[in-house]
Design a protein around this motif. Structure first.
Motif, PDB file in Angstrom:
ATOM      1  N   TYR A  30     -44.834   7.681  59.003  1.00 27.61           N
ATOM      2  CA  TYR A  30     -44.280   7.357  60.327  1.00 27.61           C
ATOM      3  C   TYR A  30     -43.600   8.583  60.934  1.00 27.61           C
ATOM      4  O   TYR A  30     -43.827   8.919  62.099  1.00 27.61           O
ATOM      5  CB  TYR A  30     -43.280   6.209  60.152  1.00 27.61           C
ATOM      6  N   LEU A  75     -54.383  12.477  68.103  1.00 33.14           N
ATOM      7  CA  LEU A  75     -53.494  13.478  67.522  1.00 33.14           C
ATOM      8  C   LEU A  75     -54.250  14.775  67.277  1.00 33.14           C
ATOM      9  O   LEU A  75     -55.471  14.782  67.191  1.00 33.14           O
ATOM     10  CB  LEU A  75     -52.920  12.970  66.197  1.00 33.14           C
ATOM     11  N   LYS A  76     -53.482  15.858  67.166  1.00 31.62           N
ATOM     12  CA  LYS A  76     -54.112  17.148  66.912  1.00 31.62           C
ATOM     13  C   LYS A  76     -54.763  17.159  65.527  1.00 31.62           C
ATOM     14  O   LYS A  76     -55.840  17.673  65.337  1.00 31.62           O
ATOM     15  CB  LYS A  76     -53.059  18.267  66.999  1.00 31.62           C
ATOM     16  N   THR A  77     -54.065  16.584  64.556  1.00 30.59           N
ATOM     17  CA  THR A  77     -54.537  16.633  63.171  1.00 30.59           C
ATOM     18  C   THR A  77     -55.098  15.283  62.762  1.00 30.59           C
ATOM     19  O   THR A  77     -54.659  14.690  61.797  1.00 30.59           O
ATOM     20  CB  THR A  77     -53.386  16.999  62.243  1.00 30.59           C
ATOM     21  N   MET A  85     -44.090  11.700  60.037  1.00 32.96           N
ATOM     22  CA  MET A  85     -45.099  12.740  60.251  1.00 32.96           C
ATOM     23  C   MET A  85     -45.834  12.503  61.562  1.00 32.96           C
ATOM     24  O   MET A  85     -46.108  13.433  62.317  1.00 32.96           O
ATOM     25  CB  MET A  85     -46.101  12.750  59.098  1.00 32.96           C
ATOM     26  N   LEU A  86     -46.156  11.242  61.824  1.00 33.02           N
ATOM     27  CA  LEU A  86     -46.827  10.897  63.080  1.00 33.02           C
ATOM     28  C   LEU A  86     -45.977  11.328  64.265  1.00 33.02           C
ATOM     29  O   LEU A  86     -46.474  11.881  65.242  1.00 33.02           O
ATOM     30  CB  LEU A  86     -47.068   9.384  63.132  1.00 33.02           C
ATOM     31  N   MET A 134     -54.185  12.860  59.495  1.00 28.63           N
ATOM     32  CA  MET A 134     -53.202  11.802  59.682  1.00 28.63           C
ATOM     33  C   MET A 134     -53.758  10.408  59.392  1.00 28.63           C
ATOM     34  O   MET A 134     -53.035   9.538  58.939  1.00 28.63           O
ATOM     35  CB  MET A 134     -52.640  11.841  61.118  1.00 28.63           C
ATOM     36  N   GLN A 194     -46.189  15.032  64.623  1.00 32.53           N
ATOM     37  CA  GLN A 194     -47.504  15.538  65.015  1.00 32.53           C
ATOM     38  C   GLN A 194     -47.807  15.344  66.486  1.00 32.53           C
ATOM     39  O   GLN A 194     -48.599  16.075  67.055  1.00 32.53           O
ATOM     40  CB  GLN A 194     -48.602  14.818  64.219  1.00 32.53           C
ATOM     41  N   ILE A 253     -53.329   9.488  55.739  1.00 37.36           N
ATOM     42  CA  ILE A 253     -51.904   9.449  55.380  1.00 37.36           C
ATOM     43  C   ILE A 253     -51.256   8.185  55.927  1.00 37.36           C
ATOM     44  O   ILE A 253     -50.420   7.563  55.277  1.00 37.36           O
ATOM     45  CB  ILE A 253     -51.192  10.718  55.890  1.00 37.36           C
ATOM     46  N   LEU A 254     -51.664   7.787  57.115  1.00 42.55           N
ATOM     47  CA  LEU A 254     -51.110   6.554  57.684  1.00 42.55           C
ATOM     48  C   LEU A 254     -51.720   5.323  57.022  1.00 42.55           C
ATOM     49  O   LEU A 254     -51.043   4.329  56.762  1.00 42.55           O
ATOM     50  CB  LEU A 254     -51.397   6.499  59.190  1.00 42.55           C
TER      51      LEU A 254
END
Lengths: 226, 236
Positions: free
Chosen positions: B132, A160-162, B134-135, A166, B138, A169-170
């Motif tokens: 979920y 992912l870019k971020t 947000m993923l 992430m 993104q 957060i996940l």
């Protein structure tokens, strides 16, 4: 089976060699963990709350935060020089890559914890020597679950870019059972209870470890695809 | 696109009418038919929104789980759309649970929030599915996003029982579910309350399917627009 094990071993070995050469991951994880503990010690008044009540929580927050640093590094490093591409081109099963990365994440974290526990003992004035056996079992089970799920999510978030944002957060909402269970068990062990008194927690953490290692093996093929 | 497929894409006015009627009946039952609870007073009526919202949230996340498995198995875009739509609706209803809960708790328990098992697990659940979504936001559209989301959809749902037990043993003081107890369904409440709750549950469930239909249709339109855009781009 032997071939599979040697594949896993090769990946773990590769990670260890990289770490011995650079020594950047271990030192940063360890220093960060100590800093997290320090910040928490400043934010609470240890003369009001007992060290046994807050100590286990702070220890585990330090472990989980420092562990996230390691996980973030784990697959980003592979991406940087196209190493992941090489790994996937190699005639190995995807789950071998997962196990290799998981075991190296797990061992880095365990090594870090063996250095962190004495620091914890000194900072909080708790006696861990007399309960070392059960404490190590609890630390191992919690770290295993964290690494199992963390490695899966790290392989995913590295694309992912971020990615640095992430991953926590996940990961953090998903490791709530590990966080609660490990803190509870560590606290009870420091209070002098034996593992037999908390079999429900042991069962829960073991379930977590088993479920998420199996899910990772089943889904890693879909994540490491191109 | 042919007429037939367009027709099957529309959510159907039948379902819309039925949902509207059931919602009206449910509202009537909640505000007029059902008697006010003796000890808790009028605030107890929030239960008829709180409990169905919780049910829809869990149901929606279960649908995400099923569709995620089906997606990884069959690799069809269709299942990804269903999982995405259901997760969004689940978040809406989960947020409703988290909003109506404190509104109910303040007059009854005297506090907005307590770190009780069910509150805590609902909050954690909300955070999992926010992550979920947000993923999804993104990562770039395509099969990779769908695969990643599916993995989180599966991991997140499998985590629910573990989270439930961990926060339950942590601490709890939520009232035991009155509607479904060990003695069977609907033994804890007054009959009229049970009827109202069942009607409200029905209304919310129909609303879920209606929203699903609309959201899926929207997503298909997006796909269609992307396809047309690409066609135009390459034809010039």
């Amino acid at each position: 089976m032997n071939a599979y094990l040697s594949q896993v071993k090769a990946i773990v070995w590769k990670d260890f060699v990289t770490e011995f050469k650079t020594r950047e991951l271990f030192s940063s994880m360890f220093v960060f963990a100590i800093l997290v503990m320090l910040i928490f010690i400043f934010s609470i008044n240890l003369s009001v709350v007992g060290a046994n009540q807050v100590g286990p929580g702070i220890l585990w927050v330090a472990i989980l935060f420092a562990g996230t640093l390691g996980l973030n590094r784990s697959f980003t490093l592979e991406k940087e020089n196209g190493c992941l591409q090489g790994l996937m081109l190699a005639p190995v099963d995807r789950s071998a890559i997962y196990f290799g990365k998981m075991l190296s994440n797990l061992s880095f974290l365990l090594i870090m914890e063996t250095f962190l526990l004495p620091v914890f003992m000194i900072f909080f004035n708790v006696d861990i020597g007399s309960h070392l056996g059960p404490l190590l079992i609890v630390v191992f089970m919690g770290t295993l679950g964290f690494s199992a799920l963390g490695t899966l999510l790290s392989s995913l978030s590295s694309n992912l870019k971020t990615r640095e944002i992430m991953l926590p957060i996940l990961l953090y909402p998903l490791i709530v059972p590990i966080a609660i269970g490990s803190v509870r068990m560590t606290g009870q062990i420091l209070d002098g209870k034996s593992l037999a008194d908390m079999m429900n927690w042991v069962g829960l953490i073991l379930c977590f470890d088993i479920i998420f290692i199996s899910v990772s093996i089943m889904t890693i093929d879909h994540i490491l695809e191109e | 696109m042919s007429d037939a497929s367009q027709k099957s894409d529309s959510p159907g006015y039948g379902l819309m009418g039925l949902t509207a009627a059931t919602v009206l009946v449910a509202l009537g039952a909640i505000f007029i038919y059902v008697p006010t609870e003796r000890t808790e007073g009028v605030v107890q009526r929030i239960m008829y929104f709180h409990v169905p919202s919780a049910w829809i949230a869990f149901f929606a996340f279960f649908v995400v789980f099923l569709c995620s498995i089906l997606f990884l198995w069959k690799k069809e875009r269709e299942w990804d759309i269903y999982a995405h739509a259901s997760a969004e609706i689940g978040i809406v209803f989960c947020s409703l649970v988290l909003i109506t809960g404190p509104l109910w708790a303040k007059p009854i328990w005297g506090v907005w929030w307590v770190w009780d098992a069910r509150l805590t697990s609902t909050l954690v659940l909300w955070l999992i599915y926010v992550a979920y979504l947000m993923l999804r936001a993104q990562s770039e559209a395509g099969s990779i996003r769908a695969k990643y989301a599916a993995v989180i959809g599966i991991v997140g749902f499998l985590d629910i029982p573990l989270i439930h037990f961990s926060v339950l043993w942590w601490r709890t003081f939520h009232p035991d579910p009155k509607f479904i107890t060990t003695q069977g369904i609907g033994t804890g409440n007054e009959t009229s309350m049970n009827i109202t709750l069942i009607v409200a549950l029905g209304a919310f469930t129909l609303l879920y399917f209606l929203l699903m239909g609309l959201r899926v249709r929207l997503e298909r339109m997006k796909d269609e627009i992307d396809r047309i855009k690409k066609e135009r781009l390459y034809s010039h």
